[in-house]
Design a protein around this motif. Sequence first.
Motif, PDB file in Angstrom:
ATOM      1  N   UNK A  20      42.672  49.167  39.601  1.00 51.46           N
ATOM      2  CA  UNK A  20      42.107  48.576  38.378  1.00 51.46           C
ATOM      3  C   UNK A  20      40.715  47.993  38.622  1.00 51.46           C
ATOM      4  N   UNK A  21      40.531  47.314  39.759  1.00 55.48           N
ATOM      5  CA  UNK A  21      39.217  46.756  40.072  1.00 55.48           C
ATOM      6  C   UNK A  21      38.191  47.868  40.309  1.00 55.48           C
ATOM      7  N   UNK A  22      38.616  48.948  40.942  1.00 58.30           N
ATOM      8  CA  UNK A  22      37.714  50.093  41.147  1.00 58.30           C
ATOM      9  C   UNK A  22      37.253  50.669  39.817  1.00 58.30           C
ATOM     10  N   UNK A  23      38.172  50.807  38.876  1.00 59.86           N
ATOM     11  CA  UNK A  23      37.798  51.310  37.547  1.00 59.86           C
ATOM     12  C   UNK A  23      36.749  50.413  36.905  1.00 59.86           C
ATOM     13  N   UNK A  24      36.962  49.119  36.996  1.00 57.20           N
ATOM     14  CA  UNK A  24      36.034  48.158  36.400  1.00 57.20           C
ATOM     15  C   UNK A  24      34.660  48.241  37.052  1.00 57.20           C
ATOM     16  N   UNK A  25      34.631  48.225  38.376  1.00 54.58           N
ATOM     17  CA  UNK A  25      33.347  48.273  39.091  1.00 54.58           C
ATOM     18  C   UNK A  25      32.623  49.589  38.835  1.00 54.58           C
ATOM     19  N   UNK A  26      33.363  50.684  38.842  1.00 55.56           N
ATOM     20  CA  UNK A  26      32.731  51.992  38.695  1.00 55.56           C
ATOM     21  C   UNK A  26      32.182  52.250  37.290  1.00 55.56           C
ATOM     22  N   UNK A  27      32.578  51.441  36.334  1.00 53.69           N
ATOM     23  CA  UNK A  27      31.962  51.525  35.002  1.00 53.69           C
ATOM     24  C   UNK A  27      30.466  51.237  35.075  1.00 53.69           C
ATOM     25  N   UNK A  28      30.093  50.380  36.028  1.00 55.81           N
ATOM     26  CA  UNK A  28      28.710  49.915  36.137  1.00 55.81           C
ATOM     27  C   UNK A  28      27.954  50.532  37.312  1.00 55.81           C
TER      28      UNK A  28
END
Length: 126
Positions: A20-28
């Motif tokens: 979940x954190x990877x998804x969030x970071x990779x958005x940016x």
Amino acid sequence: MLNSFVVGCGGFIGAASRYLLSLLINRYNTSTFPVSTLIINILGSFLIGLLVEILAVQNPNNKKLLLFLTTGILGGFTTFSTFSLETINLYQNGNTFLAILNVVLSILFCLAGVVLGKVLARVIIS
């Protein structure tokens, strides 16, 4: 057998959190540099240093809690195998500089994360 269950439960939490954190970071993240893996490894290194120090003082005899938090959650959360694959992929794709940068930054900041976590734990405890 109970220890394996404790580690497995923690591993589920850690792996899901990493995803979940990877998804969030990779958005940016618009570059080819594996920013999410680097951030997660630094955070996981910091947290393991913090937790080990706190538990050593606050609850030194609770081995199951230590297993759950460190081997389980943080073992599932940190992504050293992913770091290794991404570094090799960068190198094989001709991004030698980024591969070397990833190794250097990961080692320096993850070691620093453990040290800072241990220092913060000592400040919190005292």
